[in-house]
Structure formats: structure tokens, C-alpha cells
Scaffold this motif. Structure first.
Motif, mmCIF file in Angstrom:
data_model
loop_
_atom_site.group_PDB
_atom_site.id
_atom_site.type_symbol
_atom_site.label_atom_id
_atom_site.label_comp_id
_atom_site.label_asym_id
_atom_site.label_seq_id
_atom_site.Cartn_x
_atom_site.Cartn_y
_atom_site.Cartn_z
ATOM 1 N N ILE A 295 0.836 -1.203 0.000
ATOM 2 C CA ILE A 295 0.000 0.000 0.000
ATOM 3 C C ILE A 295 0.871 1.254 0.000
ATOM 4 C CG2 ILE A 295 -1.648 1.343 1.360
ATOM 5 C CD1 ILE A 295 -2.878 -1.266 2.290
ATOM 6 N N LEU A 296 1.913 1.258 0.844
ATOM 7 C CA LEU A 296 2.805 2.411 0.933
ATOM 8 C C LEU A 296 3.537 2.637 -0.381
ATOM 9 C CD1 LEU A 296 4.089 4.623 2.646
ATOM 10 C CD2 LEU A 296 5.807 2.943 3.398
ATOM 11 N N ALA A 297 4.000 1.560 -1.016
ATOM 12 C CA ALA A 297 4.724 1.677 -2.284
ATOM 13 C C ALA A 297 3.821 2.239 -3.375
ATOM 14 C CB ALA A 297 5.273 0.311 -2.700
ATOM 15 N N VAL A 298 2.586 1.769 -3.432
ATOM 16 C CA VAL A 298 1.634 2.268 -4.438
ATOM 17 C C VAL A 298 1.321 3.739 -4.198
ATOM 18 C CG1 VAL A 298 -0.747 2.096 -5.243
ATOM 19 C CG2 VAL A 298 0.604 0.031 -4.945
ATOM 20 N N LEU A 299 1.165 4.127 -2.937
ATOM 21 C CA LEU A 299 0.885 5.523 -2.613
ATOM 22 C C LEU A 299 2.047 6.424 -3.034
ATOM 23 C CD1 LEU A 299 -0.764 5.216 0.926
ATOM 24 C CD2 LEU A 299 -1.884 5.849 -1.209
ATOM 25 N N LEU A 300 3.264 5.990 -2.764
ATOM 26 C CA LEU A 300 4.440 6.789 -3.133
ATOM 27 C C LEU A 300 4.577 6.898 -4.645
ATOM 28 C CD1 LEU A 300 7.143 5.563 -0.576
ATOM 29 C CD2 LEU A 300 6.147 7.847 -0.737
ATOM 30 N N ALA A 301 4.468 5.753 -5.325
ATOM 31 C CA ALA A 301 4.598 5.753 -6.777
ATOM 32 C C ALA A 301 3.502 6.592 -7.426
ATOM 33 C CB ALA A 301 4.551 4.315 -7.303
ATOM 34 N N GLY A 302 2.278 6.417 -6.954
ATOM 35 C CA GLY A 302 1.160 7.175 -7.509
ATOM 36 C C GLY A 302 1.309 8.662 -7.293
ATOM 37 N N PHE A 303 1.812 9.047 -6.109
ATOM 38 C CA PHE A 303 1.982 10.468 -5.814
ATOM 39 C C PHE A 303 2.975 11.116 -6.755
ATOM 40 C CE2 PHE A 303 4.614 13.703 -3.710
ATOM 41 C CZ PHE A 303 3.654 14.688 -3.502
ATOM 42 N N PHE A 304 4.142 10.501 -6.928
ATOM 43 C CA PHE A 304 5.168 11.103 -7.773
ATOM 44 C C PHE A 304 4.760 11.121 -9.242
ATOM 45 C CE2 PHE A 304 8.043 10.229 -4.150
ATOM 46 C CZ PHE A 304 8.601 11.487 -4.029
ATOM 47 N N LEU A 305 4.043 10.093 -9.679
ATOM 48 C CA LEU A 305 3.583 10.071 -11.066
ATOM 49 C C LEU A 305 2.518 11.137 -11.308
ATOM 50 C CD1 LEU A 305 3.404 6.214 -11.664
ATOM 51 C CD2 LEU A 305 4.964 7.813 -12.773
#
Length: 213
Positions: free
Chosen positions: A7-17
């Protein structure tokens, strides 16, 4: 339910994208500046709805595919992590060119808020790049095995992706032209954000592939 690290990885990746200037940002900006803040928020809302619907459809389709061919999970895990690393590398390699690109707002025809919302939904649903993104982005974060519900993991993670874009989209809709001017004038900030975002995506991809954490 997906594990917390996924969940944390998806949130980080989604935010930067989502924070990187692109077609969606320009779409919202055009309505915000060309019509009103309400129109900008409506376009952001439409894109979010379209993203959630697309994430749900993709997740359910992938879940059925994984159920019939379990080996595909492993294959897409490697392909997906490579795709994520490629996104990060592309952000870094094109950082100088992207930093010099000026955000410009096109004139838009004034439309009712309801029309703008549905137009945003359709734009997102018919975007083939978004479909490809979900198909390659989600599988690496899935924990497959006995007692795990692959479909629920895909649904939760898939819905998180468009939701991560909401904060930046709302800011774009409210600040409009002021934000565009600020972004255009701060090339160093754009360069730094792109580098941090790219390195974050690469780090997530390597962790998915080698399991450092």
C-alpha cells in the motif's frame, strides 16, 4: 487486503507520477483557467471516477486471468517491476527537457459542470496508456499464495492509484494559472522533483524484484 508495504509503495509511486506535469494536469488546468475553479475541480473529479472504474475493471479482469493461469502472476511481477523501473529511468533521463517545457493552457469551450465531469470520466476510460499502466503496475504488488484473495488486493491497490492524484489535481484546479506560472518559473524545483520521483520508482522496482525490505 494487501500488505502495508505494498500500500505504501503504491501511494508513493502514484503520488510522484501524478505530481509530474502531464496530460491530466493540462486537462484540469485548461478547465480551471479557461472556465472556472469549479470546472477544474469537476474535470479532476471526472478523471478520478474514470480512474477508479478503470482500476476496478482491470483488477477484476486480471483476477480472473490469474485464477486460470497462476504462473502469469510471476511473469507480470517481473515485467511490472521492470516497467516501474523504466518509468523512473525515463523521468530522470528526460528531466532537463521536461523542466524546460512550458505549461500552456488551451482555450476551452464553456460547458455545464455535469458535462465536464462525464467528459473527464470518458477521457480516462478511453485512455489506452492508462489501461496498460494498470495492467503492468498492479501485479508486482500482489502477494499470491494460499489463503490470499488476489482480487481484493488488486481492487484496493488499483483504486488507490487514482486517489493519489486527487490532492495534486485539487491544487491545480484551485491555483490554476498562478500554479502554471510558478511551475514554469521554477525549473530547478521541477528537476529536483523529477529526480526524486524517478529514483523512488526505481527503488520500489528494485525492492519488488529483490525483496530488500
Amino acid at each position: 487486503m494487501p500488505p502495508f508495504d505494498s500500500i505504501l509503495a503504491v501511494l508513493l509511486a502514484g503520488f510522484f507520477l501524478s505530481a509530474t506535469p502531464g496530460p491530466s494536469m493540462l486537462y484540469i488546468l485548461s478547465h480551471s483557467v479557461g472556465q472556472s475553479r469549479g470546472a477544474g475541480l469537476a474535470s479532476a473529479f471526472g478523471l478520478a471516477i474514470g480512474g477508479v472504474l478503470l482500476a476496478m475493471a482491470t483488477a477484476m479482469g486480471l483476477a480472473q486471468l490469474f485464477e486460470r493461469f497462476p504462473a502469469i502472476i510471476v511473469v507480470l511481477r517481473y515485467v511490472g517491476s521492470a516497467y516501474l523501473a523504466w518509468l523512473g529511468i525515463s523521468m530522470i533521463l528526460t528531466v532537463r527537457k521536461a523542466a524546460k517545457t512550458q505549461l500552456s493552457v488551451e482555450q476551452v469551450q464553456r460547458k455545464p459542470i455535469s458535462t465536464i465531469v462525464w467528459q473527464g470520466v470518458i477521457v480516462e476510460l478511453l485512455n489506452p496508456k492508462t489501461v496498460l499502466f494498470f495492467a503492468l503496475f498492479l501485479p508486482p504488488f500482489i502477494q499470491a499464495g494460499h489463503g490470499t484473495d488476489v482480487q481484493s488486493q488488486l481492487l484496493v491497490l488499483g483504486i488507490l492509484v487514482p486517489l493519489t492524484a486527487i490532492p495534486s489535481d485539487v491544487v491545480i484546479a484551485f491555483l490554476g494559472g498562478t500554479l502554471a506560472k510558478s511551475i514554469n518559473e521554477r525549473q530547478l524545483l521541477r528537476t529536483g522533483m523529477a529526480c526524486v520521483g524517478g529514483l523512488t520508482l526505481i527503488a520500489i522496482a528494485f525492492n519488488l524484484h529483490f525483496g530488500f525490505l
